[in-house]
Design a protein around this motif. Structure first.
Motif, PDB file in Angstrom:
ATOM      1  N   MET A   7      28.967 -43.108  17.857  1.00 39.86           N
ATOM      2  CA  MET A   7      27.725 -42.952  16.856  1.00 39.86           C
ATOM      3  C   MET A   7      28.336 -42.854  15.551  1.00 39.86           C
ATOM      4  N   PRO A   8      28.154 -43.924  14.888  1.00 37.87           N
ATOM      5  CA  PRO A   8      28.730 -44.013  13.546  1.00 37.87           C
ATOM      6  C   PRO A   8      27.786 -43.436  12.570  1.00 37.87           C
ATOM      7  N   LEU A   9      28.368 -42.662  11.742  1.00 32.64           N
ATOM      8  CA  LEU A   9      27.734 -42.035  10.580  1.00 32.64           C
ATOM      9  C   LEU A   9      27.447 -43.142   9.704  1.00 32.64           C
ATOM     10  N   THR A  10      26.229 -42.912   9.054  1.00 37.07           N
ATOM     11  CA  THR A  10      25.970 -43.996   7.834  1.00 37.07           C
ATOM     12  C   THR A  10      26.508 -43.745   6.685  1.00 37.07           C
ATOM     13  N   ALA A  11      26.335 -44.331   5.696  1.00 39.04           N
ATOM     14  CA  ALA A  11      26.649 -43.989   4.364  1.00 39.04           C
ATOM     15  C   ALA A  11      26.094 -42.871   3.734  1.00 39.04           C
ATOM     16  N   ASP A  12      24.451 -42.392   4.206  1.00 38.39           N
ATOM     17  CA  ASP A  12      23.883 -41.180   4.009  1.00 38.39           C
ATOM     18  C   ASP A  12      24.376 -39.996   4.956  1.00 38.39           C
ATOM     19  N   GLY A  13      25.408 -40.199   5.733  1.00 33.08           N
ATOM     20  CA  GLY A  13      25.638 -39.212   6.668  1.00 33.08           C
ATOM     21  C   GLY A  13      24.887 -38.964   7.878  1.00 33.08           C
ATOM     22  N   ARG A  14      23.898 -39.808   8.095  1.00 37.08           N
ATOM     23  CA  ARG A  14      23.147 -39.640   9.405  1.00 37.08           C
ATOM     24  C   ARG A  14      23.639 -40.316  10.533  1.00 37.08           C
ATOM     25  N   PHE A  15      23.229 -40.284  11.558  1.00 38.25           N
ATOM     26  CA  PHE A  15      23.608 -40.950  12.727  1.00 38.25           C
ATOM     27  C   PHE A  15      22.457 -41.336  13.832  1.00 38.25           C
ATOM     28  N   GLU A  16      22.494 -42.192  14.603  1.00 33.02           N
ATOM     29  CA  GLU A  16      21.571 -42.580  15.500  1.00 33.02           C
ATOM     30  C   GLU A  16      22.218 -42.160  16.905  1.00 33.02           C
ATOM     31  N   VAL A  17      21.295 -41.680  17.944  1.00 29.92           N
ATOM     32  CA  VAL A  17      21.778 -41.402  19.404  1.00 29.92           C
ATOM     33  C   VAL A  17      22.163 -42.866  19.976  1.00 29.92           C
ATOM     34  N   PRO A  18      22.933 -42.798  21.083  1.00 27.09           N
ATOM     35  CA  PRO A  18      23.589 -44.026  21.635  1.00 27.09           C
ATOM     36  C   PRO A  18      22.281 -44.974  22.253  1.00 27.09           C
ATOM     37  N   GLY A  19      22.664 -46.078  22.193  1.00 31.27           N
ATOM     38  CA  GLY A  19      21.701 -47.180  22.988  1.00 31.27           C
ATOM     39  C   GLY A  19      21.782 -47.218  24.507  1.00 31.27           C
ATOM     40  N   GLU A  20      22.675 -46.302  24.762  1.00 35.53           N
ATOM     41  CA  GLU A  20      22.833 -46.450  26.401  1.00 35.53           C
ATOM     42  C   GLU A  20      22.954 -45.064  26.951  1.00 35.53           C
ATOM     43  N   PRO A  21      22.705 -44.569  28.298  1.00 35.65           N
ATOM     44  CA  PRO A  21      22.792 -43.479  28.806  1.00 35.65           C
ATOM     45  C   PRO A  21      24.514 -42.968  28.672  1.00 35.65           C
ATOM     46  N   VAL A  22      24.716 -41.799  28.549  1.00 37.20           N
ATOM     47  CA  VAL A  22      25.969 -41.458  28.608  1.00 37.20           C
ATOM     48  C   VAL A  22      26.081 -39.996  29.463  1.00 37.20           C
ATOM     49  N   ARG A  23      27.007 -39.599  30.053  1.00 37.93           N
ATOM     50  CA  ARG A  23      27.413 -38.235  30.679  1.00 37.93           C
ATOM     51  C   ARG A  23      27.504 -37.306  30.127  1.00 37.93           C
ATOM     52  N   VAL A  24      28.070 -37.251  28.707  1.00 36.42           N
ATOM     53  CA  VAL A  24      28.170 -36.288  27.902  1.00 36.42           C
ATOM     54  C   VAL A  24      28.048 -36.831  26.464  1.00 36.42           C
ATOM     55  N   LEU A  25      27.263 -35.847  25.674  1.00 38.38           N
ATOM     56  CA  LEU A  25      27.263 -36.118  24.248  1.00 38.38           C
ATOM     57  C   LEU A  25      27.971 -34.953  23.577  1.00 38.38           C
ATOM     58  N   LEU A  26      28.991 -35.225  22.651  1.00 33.21           N
ATOM     59  CA  LEU A  26      29.835 -34.110  22.180  1.00 33.21           C
ATOM     60  C   LEU A  26      29.096 -34.137  20.661  1.00 33.21           C
ATOM     61  N   LEU A  27      28.339 -33.263  20.641  1.00 37.62           N
ATOM     62  CA  LEU A  27      27.894 -33.140  19.131  1.00 37.62           C
ATOM     63  C   LEU A  27      28.625 -31.904  18.359  1.00 37.62           C
ATOM     64  N   VAL A  28      29.345 -32.612  17.353  1.00 35.79           N
ATOM     65  CA  VAL A  28      30.046 -31.686  16.185  1.00 35.79           C
ATOM     66  C   VAL A  28      29.202 -31.328  15.030  1.00 35.79           C
ATOM     67  N   ASN A  29      28.600 -30.169  15.089  1.00 36.36           N
ATOM     68  CA  ASN A  29      27.730 -29.665  14.162  1.00 36.36           C
ATOM     69  C   ASN A  29      27.922 -28.282  13.782  1.00 36.36           C
ATOM     70  N   PRO A  30      28.379 -27.936  12.250  1.00 39.29           N
ATOM     71  CA  PRO A  30      28.601 -29.227  11.372  1.00 39.29           C
ATOM     72  C   PRO A  30      29.713 -29.912  11.721  1.00 39.29           C
ATOM     73  N   GLN A  31      29.515 -31.157  11.145  1.00 32.65           N
ATOM     74  CA  GLN A  31      30.546 -32.066  11.473  1.00 32.65           C
ATOM     75  C   GLN A  31      31.867 -32.104  10.595  1.00 32.65           C
ATOM     76  N   ASN A  32      32.889 -32.486  11.471  1.00 35.27           N
ATOM     77  CA  ASN A  32      34.016 -32.747  10.761  1.00 35.27           C
ATOM     78  C   ASN A  32      34.498 -34.178  11.096  1.00 35.27           C
TER      79      ASN A  32
END
Length: 331
Positions: free
Chosen positions: A104-129
């Protein structure tokens, strides 16, 4: 960080070492013993989240916890989503465990979109490193809607939560979608004690609790008594120290913008890490050669080679020397 640990931590370690280094009474408990209560108290006091202590398990660090969860909750080839650039051991884990990375690539302003396909696990690093983003409620709601729609397990790494700068506000993901969330955290980043190897996982997702419950009790090991004592002391008695450190880090993140105006830099909302675009190929190697400053190369995190990560958790004098050398090399 270039700072000593809170006095309450060193006192707790010394007191334990002077009195009892035997097997702790909580070793045979199915949950995390004193860590569970200290974690739950902190989550409620700091973030208004009433975490259930009975759902807390202890691990040596977040990397171990993540690998355990992927082992019991996924199979080789399963898709794992992660926003990139990302903390490099997580990238290595996904590859080494033969899971399929869905970036899930971060955009230039630091935002990101959810995947366009189903996944088993979403690893959310928040705050992001390494970007230093603290995700907004709107962004987290989008993740929750996605996870709910696809039955995705969200593993939320929130280890940098205590290093969030106002007006940003950390929102535990488990307050939004508790039944599909596992929260990972530790006192190691905010209180500078990573070498003690102590972390917790709050297993909100019942299927994950059931899967872990089917594992032998001691197969994954446990933190040492010193790690537990230090963590409990930090969470219960370290906040005055933490406020002083946050003031230094806040000043430092702003100083980078002042001293390196030509460098691509979005001031972090959390963490002590600056994600910098120097516009120079092989930026980290260039700076090590020309400025005698060693930064972490951007490609280590799945980023471009014009990027590098700077740890700014140091004194004003050392940071000023770092920034002066970088500025001179770029002119």
């Amino acid at each position: 960080m270039d700072f000593p640990v809170p006095e309450a931590v060193t006192e707790a370690i010394a007191r334990r070492a002077a009195t009892d280094l035997g097997y702790p009474a909580w070793l045979e408990e199915p949950t995390a013993g004193p860590l569970a209560e200290a974690f739950a108290e902190r989550m409620e006091a700091r973030y208004g989240w009433r975490a259930d202590p009975a759902h807390v398990r202890s691990y040596t660090d977040l990397n171990q916890a993540l690998q355990v969860l992927l082992h019991v909750m996924t199979d080789p080839g399963d898709a794992v989503a992660l926003h990139v650039p990302a903390y490099d051991p997580f990238l290595t884990t996904i590859t080494a465990m033969n899971r399929r990375l869905v970036p899930m690539p971060l955009t230039a302003d630091g935002r990101f979109e959810v995947p366009g396909e189903p996944v088993r696990v979403l690893l959310l690093v928040n705050p992001q490193n390494p970007s230093g983003r603290s995700f907004t409620r709107e962004e987290l709601d989008a993740v929750a809607a996605y996870a709910d729609r696809h039955g995705t397990l969200v593993i939320a790494d929130e280890i940098h939560a205590d290093l969030t700068y106002a007006p940003a506000r950390h929102i535990p993901f488990a307050t939004i979608l508790p039944e599909r969330t596992v929260t990972l955290t530790s006192a190691s980043k905010a209180f500078n004690m990573g070498g003690l190897h102590c972390s917790v996982a709050h297993i909100g997702a019942k299927d994950a609790r059931d899967a872990l419950g089917r594992q032998p009790a001691h197969i994954y090991g446990a933190p040492s008594v010193l790690g537990v004592e230090a963590t409990v002391a930090a969470w219960r008695h370290g906040d005055a120290w933490l406020e002083e450190v946050l003031a230094i880090l806040d000043r430092n993140r702003r100083r980078i913008a002042e001293r390196l105006p030509s460098v691509g830099y979005r001031m972090p909302e959390a963490t002590y890490l600056a994600w910098l675009d120097f516009g120079v190929p092989g930026a980290a190697h260039f700076l090590e050669r020309e400025a005698r400053v060693k930064l972490n190369p951007g490609p280590n995190y799945g980023g471009g080679d014009t990027f590098a990560r700077l740890n700014f958790a140091t004194s004003a004098a050392i940071l000023e020397e770092i920034l002066s050398r970088i500025a001179a090399a770029l002119t």
